[in-house]
Design a protein around this motif. Structure first.
Motif, PDB file in Angstrom:
ATOM      1  N   ASN A 177       3.157  15.944 -30.168  1.00 15.02           N
ATOM      2  CA  ASN A 177       4.156  15.189 -29.422  1.00 15.02           C
ATOM      3  C   ASN A 177       5.065  16.046 -28.558  1.00 15.02           C
ATOM      4  O   ASN A 177       5.302  15.735 -27.393  1.00 15.02           O
ATOM      5  N   MET A 181       5.165  16.242 -24.204  1.00 11.15           N
ATOM      6  CA  MET A 181       6.376  15.744 -23.547  1.00 11.15           C
ATOM      7  C   MET A 181       7.024  16.839 -22.705  1.00 11.15           C
ATOM      8  O   MET A 181       7.486  16.584 -21.579  1.00 11.15           O
ATOM      9  N   THR A 207       7.985  10.388 -34.296  1.00 12.12           N
ATOM     10  CA  THR A 207       7.515  10.480 -32.911  1.00 12.12           C
ATOM     11  C   THR A 207       8.683  10.520 -31.943  1.00 12.12           C
ATOM     12  O   THR A 207       8.691  11.300 -30.983  1.00 12.12           O
ATOM     13  N   ARG A 211       9.417  13.838 -29.608  1.00 11.52           N
ATOM     14  CA  ARG A 211       9.341  13.703 -28.149  1.00 11.52           C
ATOM     15  C   ARG A 211      10.679  14.028 -27.490  1.00 11.52           C
ATOM     16  O   ARG A 211      10.701  14.553 -26.370  1.00 11.52           O
ATOM     17  N   GLY A 261       8.875   6.891 -23.522  1.00 12.47           N
ATOM     18  CA  GLY A 261       8.355   7.413 -24.777  1.00 12.47           C
ATOM     19  C   GLY A 261       7.148   6.715 -25.348  1.00 12.47           C
ATOM     20  O   GLY A 261       6.528   7.230 -26.274  1.00 12.47           O
ATOM     21  N   PHE A 289       4.594   8.595 -21.907  1.00 14.23           N
ATOM     22  CA  PHE A 289       3.845   9.007 -23.098  1.00 14.23           C
ATOM     23  C   PHE A 289       3.075   7.790 -23.570  1.00 14.23           C
ATOM     24  O   PHE A 289       3.650   6.712 -23.722  1.00 14.23           O
TER      25      PHE A 289
END
Length: 379
Positions: A177, A181, A207, A211, A261, A289
């Motif tokens: 993650n 990012m 998560t 991120r 996200g 993402f």
């Protein structure tokens, strides 16, 4: 109705041998096993799953609990789990815990009462009750997408429950993650953006934490300061992301680029931009993402991090099978690489490369450990 007696007579073996072939309760010579299988096929014999479960104490079923099953990301995870389960002769019971700590505990209990052999769960942001139940009943479990702390650290509502949970071993699997990012943010900075906003996921999810950490790393890599006013939580949902994107756009000095996200929040951000008559990427660069099947059909085409969702599901099923075979082995956390799919919503021309490839070097695995809080949030 054809019975085991009929199968045994046709194959020239005892009923016990037929039972051993059906239930894998004792090794049977290959030739004998084949004779039993041939007799079953010729007679059209269908094993009684309930009777088999009484013999083996196994139902050959797996419980899968993930929220927002309509989300393309979780739908593909489901496909990965289901394909692996079918390959190994397991059925799948599916439930939606709605990212609610109380409901997810009830879901786990319902699946357990249906005697699933093990569970695969995408945990909520506050999985304490869930971990307590799974630990108390020693349910073989794999957590996917979101990582959790160890039960001994998470539970604090009673010594006996904490003690029972402390010996509970579970496995985890998720995508990388933070680094993916960071790549998105660094890329936007390379295009000249100095105010890059983040629409982050539900607080408390690993998560989200990871991120956000990746976002901060990307800013640092580009020599840009972190401004908490440019980070707003869309709670991993489209509607909330639409509202929080509107708040970012209403800042005295709004961002010139946005990173979302997850795919649901991408839709919400796009709605907020459209309501204000802003176009992507002319007025606002956008990266997200979670890639999804129609991201390539938007105008402009969405630059996104693609997670190996089907592989995550397949890996979760494999870890569960290994846990069933060896219940006391130490837990493992497996991370799979994600890929940056480079399209045009970031502001690059159409001729830009389609992908930078994996955002991480490859599959990584670690012993049972909680998500490192220093590595930041996940969505």
């Amino acid at each position: 109705m054809t019975t085991m007696v009929d199968v045994a007579q046709r194959a020239g073996v005892s009923i016990a041998t037929v039972s051993h072939v059906l239930n894998d309760t004792r090794p049977v010579r290959p030739a004998t096993r084949q004779a039993v299988l041939d007799a079953m096929d010729a007679l059209g014999y269908t094993p009684n799953g309930l009777a088999r479960s009484l013999v083996t104490s196994r139902t050959r079923s797996v419980g899968l609990a993930v929220s927002a099953i309509s989300n393309p990301y979780f739908t593909e995870i489901l496909q990965g789990v289901e394909a692996g389960a079918l390959d190994h002769g397991y059925g799948l019971l599916i439930a939606d815990p709605h990212d609610d700590p109380v409901h997810e505990r009830k879901v786990a209990q319902l699946l357990h009462e249906r005697r699933v052999d093990g569970m695969i769960i995408a945990p909520s942001a506050d999985p304490g009750e869930l971990l307590g139940y799974l630990g108390k009943h020693d349910v073989p479990t794999v957590f996917l997408d979101r990582l959790v702390d160890t039960p001994a650290d998470t539970l604090s509502d009673g010594s006996s429950r904490t003690a029972s949970a402390a010996s509970f071993h579970f496995d985890q699997v998720c995508a990388e993650n933070a680094e993916p990012m960071a790549q998105l943010v660094t890329h936007l900075a390379e295009l000249g953006h100095r105010r890059i906003g983040l629409v982050a996921g539900l607080p408390g999810l690993s998560t989200t934490t990871e991120r956000i950490t990746g976002y901060r790393h990307g800013l640092a890599n580009a020599g840009l300061p972190y401004d908490e006013r440019l980070v707003a939580h869309g709670d991993s949902q489209s509607g909330a992301a639409e509202r929080t994107t509107g708040a970012l756009l209403s800042l005295a000095t709004p961002p010139t680029a946005l990173v979302t996200g997850n795919n649901a929040m991408t839709i919400g951000a796009l709605r907020a931009l459209r309501e204000r008559g802003l176009s992507v990427p002319a007025d606002m660069a956008l990266c997200c993402f979670d890639d999804f099947s129609w991201a390539d059909l938007f105008t402009p085409r969405l630059t996104a991090v693609s997670q190996p969702s089907k592989e995550i599901g397949a890996q979760a099923l494999q870890l569960l099978l290994e846990r069933l075979a060896s219940p006391s082995r130490p837990g493992r956390t497996v991370r799979l690489p994600a890929a940056l799919v480079h399209r045009t919503s970031c502001g690059c021309p159409e001729k830009a490369g389609r992908s930078r490839g994996p955002a991480t070097s490859g599959h990584t695995e670690s012993p049972e450990t909680p998500a490192n809080p220093e590595k930041g949030p996940v969505s």
